[in-house]
Every structure is written in C-alpha cells, then in structure tokens.
Write a protein that holds these residues in place. Structure first.
Motif, short mmCIF file in Angstrom:
data_model
loop_
_atom_site.label_atom_id
_atom_site.label_comp_id
_atom_site.label_asym_id
_atom_site.label_seq_id
_atom_site.Cartn_x
_atom_site.Cartn_y
_atom_site.Cartn_z
N PHE A 63 -25.83 0.83 16.06
CA PHE A 63 -24.58 1.58 15.98
C PHE A 63 -23.43 0.69 16.43
CE2 PHE A 63 -28.10 4.39 16.86
CZ PHE A 63 -27.99 5.32 15.83
N MET A 64 -22.28 0.86 15.78
CA MET A 64 -21.10 0.06 16.12
C MET A 64 -19.93 0.99 16.36
SD MET A 64 -19.24 -2.85 13.84
CE MET A 64 -19.26 -4.40 14.69
N ILE A 65 -19.20 0.73 17.43
CA ILE A 65 -17.97 1.47 17.72
C ILE A 65 -16.80 0.53 17.48
CG2 ILE A 65 -16.60 2.52 19.56
CD1 ILE A 65 -19.10 3.77 20.64
N ILE A 66 -15.85 1.01 16.67
CA ILE A 66 -14.66 0.20 16.37
C ILE A 66 -13.41 0.98 16.74
CG2 ILE A 66 -15.83 -1.04 14.50
CD1 ILE A 66 -14.11 0.65 12.53
N LEU A 67 -12.32 0.26 16.90
CA LEU A 67 -11.03 0.88 17.19
C LEU A 67 -10.30 1.21 15.88
CD1 LEU A 67 -9.82 -1.60 19.95
CD2 LEU A 67 -10.86 0.65 20.27
N THR A 68 -9.37 2.12 15.95
CA THR A 68 -8.51 2.41 14.80
C THR A 68 -7.79 1.12 14.41
OG1 THR A 68 -8.22 4.69 15.51
CG2 THR A 68 -6.57 3.82 13.98
N GLY A 69 -7.80 0.78 13.13
CA GLY A 69 -7.18 -0.44 12.64
C GLY A 69 -8.15 -1.59 12.49
N ASP A 70 -9.36 -1.50 13.12
CA ASP A 70 -10.38 -2.53 12.96
C ASP A 70 -11.00 -2.45 11.57
OD1 ASP A 70 -10.03 -3.44 15.53
OD2 ASP A 70 -11.89 -2.59 16.32
N GLU A 71 -11.60 -3.55 11.14
CA GLU A 71 -12.30 -3.57 9.86
C GLU A 71 -13.54 -2.69 9.94
OE1 GLU A 71 -14.46 -6.79 6.90
OE2 GLU A 71 -13.03 -7.50 8.40
N VAL A 72 -13.74 -1.88 8.91
CA VAL A 72 -14.90 -1.00 8.83
C VAL A 72 -16.14 -1.86 8.51
CG1 VAL A 72 -15.95 0.88 7.50
CG2 VAL A 72 -13.54 0.98 8.12
N PRO A 73 -17.25 -1.64 9.22
CA PRO A 73 -18.45 -2.44 8.95
C PRO A 73 -18.97 -2.21 7.53
CG PRO A 73 -18.89 -0.80 10.66
CD PRO A 73 -17.46 -0.68 10.29
N ARG A 74 -19.30 -3.30 6.84
CA ARG A 74 -19.83 -3.23 5.49
C ARG A 74 -21.14 -2.43 5.51
NH1 ARG A 74 -19.84 -8.49 2.08
NH2 ARG A 74 -17.72 -7.76 1.86
N ASN A 75 -21.29 -1.51 4.60
CA ASN A 75 -22.47 -0.65 4.48
C ASN A 75 -22.69 0.23 5.71
OD1 ASN A 75 -23.10 -1.74 1.92
ND2 ASN A 75 -24.10 -3.47 2.91
N GLY A 76 -21.66 0.41 6.52
CA GLY A 76 -21.77 1.30 7.68
C GLY A 76 -21.68 2.76 7.26
N GLU A 77 -22.45 3.60 7.95
CA GLU A 77 -22.39 5.05 7.70
C GLU A 77 -21.59 5.69 8.83
OE1 GLU A 77 -25.28 8.96 7.55
OE2 GLU A 77 -26.17 6.99 7.23
N PHE A 78 -20.46 6.29 8.49
CA PHE A 78 -19.57 6.89 9.47
C PHE A 78 -20.25 8.09 10.13
CE2 PHE A 78 -16.29 10.07 10.49
CZ PHE A 78 -15.57 9.35 11.43
N LEU A 79 -20.24 8.14 11.47
CA LEU A 79 -20.84 9.25 12.21
C LEU A 79 -19.82 10.12 12.91
CD1 LEU A 79 -23.91 7.42 13.81
CD2 LEU A 79 -23.85 8.83 11.74
N GLY A 80 -18.65 9.58 13.23
CA GLY A 80 -17.65 10.41 13.89
C GLY A 80 -16.58 9.60 14.60
N THR A 81 -15.53 10.32 15.01
CA THR A 81 -14.41 9.75 15.76
C THR A 81 -14.39 10.40 17.13
OG1 THR A 81 -13.11 9.32 13.78
CG2 THR A 81 -11.89 9.58 15.83
N LEU A 82 -14.19 9.58 18.15
CA LEU A 82 -14.17 10.06 19.53
C LEU A 82 -12.86 9.67 20.19
CD1 LEU A 82 -17.74 8.86 20.56
CD2 LEU A 82 -17.08 11.16 19.81
N MET A 83 -12.35 10.54 21.04
CA MET A 83 -11.13 10.25 21.80
C MET A 83 -11.51 10.07 23.26
SD MET A 83 -8.25 12.65 20.18
CE MET A 83 -7.90 12.63 18.45
N LEU A 84 -11.33 8.84 23.73
CA LEU A 84 -11.63 8.51 25.12
C LEU A 84 -10.33 8.46 25.92
CD1 LEU A 84 -14.04 5.55 24.32
CD2 LEU A 84 -14.71 7.88 24.88
N GLY A 85 -10.45 8.50 27.24
CA GLY A 85 -9.26 8.35 28.10
C GLY A 85 -8.19 9.37 27.82
N ASN A 86 -8.57 10.66 27.78
CA ASN A 86 -7.61 11.75 27.51
C ASN A 86 -6.90 11.59 26.17
OD1 ASN A 86 -8.19 13.09 29.93
ND2 ASN A 86 -6.76 11.78 31.05
N GLY A 87 -7.59 11.03 25.18
CA GLY A 87 -7.02 10.88 23.85
C GLY A 87 -6.20 9.63 23.64
N ASN A 88 -6.10 8.79 24.65
CA ASN A 88 -5.31 7.57 24.54
C ASN A 88 -6.06 6.42 23.89
OD1 ASN A 88 -3.00 8.65 25.82
ND2 ASN A 88 -4.02 8.41 27.79
N PHE A 89 -7.37 6.55 23.74
CA PHE A 89 -8.23 5.48 23.25
C PHE A 89 -9.15 6.09 22.19
CE2 PHE A 89 -11.98 2.59 24.10
CZ PHE A 89 -11.37 1.43 23.65
N VAL A 90 -8.86 5.83 20.92
CA VAL A 90 -9.61 6.45 19.81
C VAL A 90 -10.56 5.42 19.22
CG1 VAL A 90 -9.41 7.63 17.59
CG2 VAL A 90 -7.65 7.96 19.34
#
Length: 99
Positions: A63-90
C-alpha cells in the motif's frame, strides 16, 4: 462459511507492506484516532483450522500513501482519502501490488 473483519495500521506516509491469506477482501481505509488503518475480511475457516498465520500461505499486499498533488502510482488501486491533523494534512491511499 462466515467471514471476519480485521484491521491493520498503515504508515502515515510512504509504503506499507502487509500479509494476508489469498482470499482476503480489502474493505477500505479510515482513521482510528489519528492513525490510518485498513480494514479487511478473511474467511473464518482460515482462522479456525488450528493453524497460526505463520503456517498459512500468505500474500504480501503493498500500500502507498501519497499527498494531494503527488503522482498517482501506476496500476495503483485507489482505496480512499484520509484527513490527518484536523484536516490540515490530506493523503490518498492506493494498493500498488500483491505477491
């Protein structure tokens, strides 16, 4: 056969590798407290055969966690978006491989 739900913790950034029996179904990702976790289902018979997980034939899932704006992993299957740090870190979680 019945199934049971389990969870494992994911790293907050980068790559996490986890091992599961081959018939595992990934349910999704959520925050528990401030930590990312992944939920999955496993056939109950795999747990009740009297075998420990060390004795089962397991598959490694990556599993790989990326930041908004990062390149999406090739052939990656999206599982979800999480908001860390009271929503300041997505972050966005992808499954990027199985072995």
């Amino acid at each position: 056969m019945s199934r049971r739900v389990f969870k494992s913790h994911l790293s907050q950034t980068g790559i996490t590798q986890l091992t599961f029996p081959p018939d595992t179904k990934i349910l999704g990702v959520q925050l528990q407290g401030a930590k990312p976790v992944i939920y999955y289902e496993i056939e109950e018979n795999e747990l009740t055969k009297g075998m420990s997980w060390r004795e089962l034939e397991l598959m490694t899932h990556t599993f790989m966690i990326i930041l908004t704006g990062d390149e999406v992993p090739r052939n990656g299957e999206f599982l979800g978006t999480l908001m860390l740090g009271n929503g300041n870190f997505v972050v966005h979680v992808y499954e990027i491989g199985q072995e």
